[in-house]
Design a protein around this motif. Sequence first.
Motif, PDB file in Angstrom:
ATOM      1  N   GLU A  94      10.349  -3.967   2.410  1.00 17.30           N
ATOM      2  CA  GLU A  94       9.067  -3.299   2.180  1.00 17.30           C
ATOM      3  C   GLU A  94       9.301  -1.822   1.818  1.00 17.30           C
ATOM      4  O   GLU A  94       8.695  -1.300   0.877  1.00 17.30           O
ATOM      5  N   HIS A  95      10.191  -1.166   2.548  1.00 11.22           N
ATOM      6  CA  HIS A  95      10.504   0.245   2.275  1.00 11.22           C
ATOM      7  C   HIS A  95      11.126   0.409   0.887  1.00 11.22           C
ATOM      8  O   HIS A  95      10.723   1.281   0.110  1.00 11.22           O
ATOM      9  N   VAL A  96      12.113  -0.423   0.573  1.00 10.90           N
ATOM     10  CA  VAL A  96      12.797  -0.332  -0.732  1.00 10.90           C
ATOM     11  C   VAL A  96      11.810  -0.535  -1.874  1.00 10.90           C
ATOM     12  O   VAL A  96      11.799   0.234  -2.839  1.00 10.90           O
ATOM     13  N   LEU A  97      10.971  -1.555  -1.783  1.00  6.86           N
ATOM     14  CA  LEU A  97      10.017  -1.829  -2.861  1.00  6.86           C
ATOM     15  C   LEU A  97       8.982  -0.707  -3.004  1.00  6.86           C
ATOM     16  O   LEU A  97       8.578  -0.369  -4.115  1.00  6.86           O
ATOM     17  N   THR A  98       8.584  -0.103  -1.890  1.00  2.00           N
ATOM     18  CA  THR A  98       7.641   1.014  -1.937  1.00  2.00           C
ATOM     19  C   THR A  98       8.273   2.220  -2.624  1.00  2.00           C
ATOM     20  O   THR A  98       7.657   2.845  -3.499  1.00  2.00           O
ATOM     21  N   VAL A  99       9.510   2.518  -2.270  1.00  2.56           N
ATOM     22  CA  VAL A  99      10.201   3.658  -2.884  1.00  2.56           C
ATOM     23  C   VAL A  99      10.439   3.392  -4.366  1.00  2.56           C
ATOM     24  O   VAL A  99      10.215   4.270  -5.209  1.00  2.56           O
ATOM     25  N   LEU A 100      10.878   2.188  -4.699  1.00  2.00           N
ATOM     26  CA  LEU A 100      11.122   1.862  -6.108  1.00  2.00           C
ATOM     27  C   LEU A 100       9.838   1.951  -6.935  1.00  2.00           C
ATOM     28  O   LEU A 100       9.864   2.384  -8.084  1.00  2.00           O
ATOM     29  N   LYS A 101       8.725   1.540  -6.343  1.00  2.00           N
ATOM     30  CA  LYS A 101       7.435   1.615  -7.047  1.00  2.00           C
ATOM     31  C   LYS A 101       7.096   3.067  -7.380  1.00  2.00           C
ATOM     32  O   LYS A 101       6.609   3.359  -8.467  1.00  2.00           O
ATOM     33  N   ASP A 102       7.405   3.967  -6.452  1.00  2.00           N
ATOM     34  CA  ASP A 102       7.105   5.385  -6.673  1.00  2.00           C
ATOM     35  C   ASP A 102       8.039   6.042  -7.688  1.00  2.00           C
ATOM     36  O   ASP A 102       7.759   7.135  -8.165  1.00  2.00           O
TER      37      ASP A 102
END
Length: 135
Positions: A94-102
């Motif tokens: 969840e953290h990785v995907l959130t950071v990648l989205k940003d």
Amino acid sequence: MAKEIQTKNQLSRGKTLDGINFCINQEASLKAFLEDGDIPMDNNATESALRSFCLHKHAWKLIDSLDGANASAIIYSITETAKANDLNPFRYLEHVLTVLKDHQDDREYGFIDDILPWSEKLPAICRSKTKATNI
């Protein structure tokens, strides 16, 4: 002794001779665990790591393209890497995907060092083994 059997042709062609030839040809590999105590004698750890992946193979029917297979491989890889680094796989993903989205439009990839599983900058929730509740 095996080399003597092989050179003297004491065995006719068959499974036994094939087995002896295999042992002779693979002698260094078969003895490797005797020389290095870190090499396991069996592959139980590997099989255990793959078990959850194989148990979910019925979901593979949903993957009907190369892009889908690549995406699944990436997610499985990230999940298993999180487990290997003692992280909560769901929270880490969840953290990785959130950071990648940003950062999806970025041309500079320095932020990736901060989201690697061994980074000191990971949020505590990624290291938590329990589910967090949104209160």
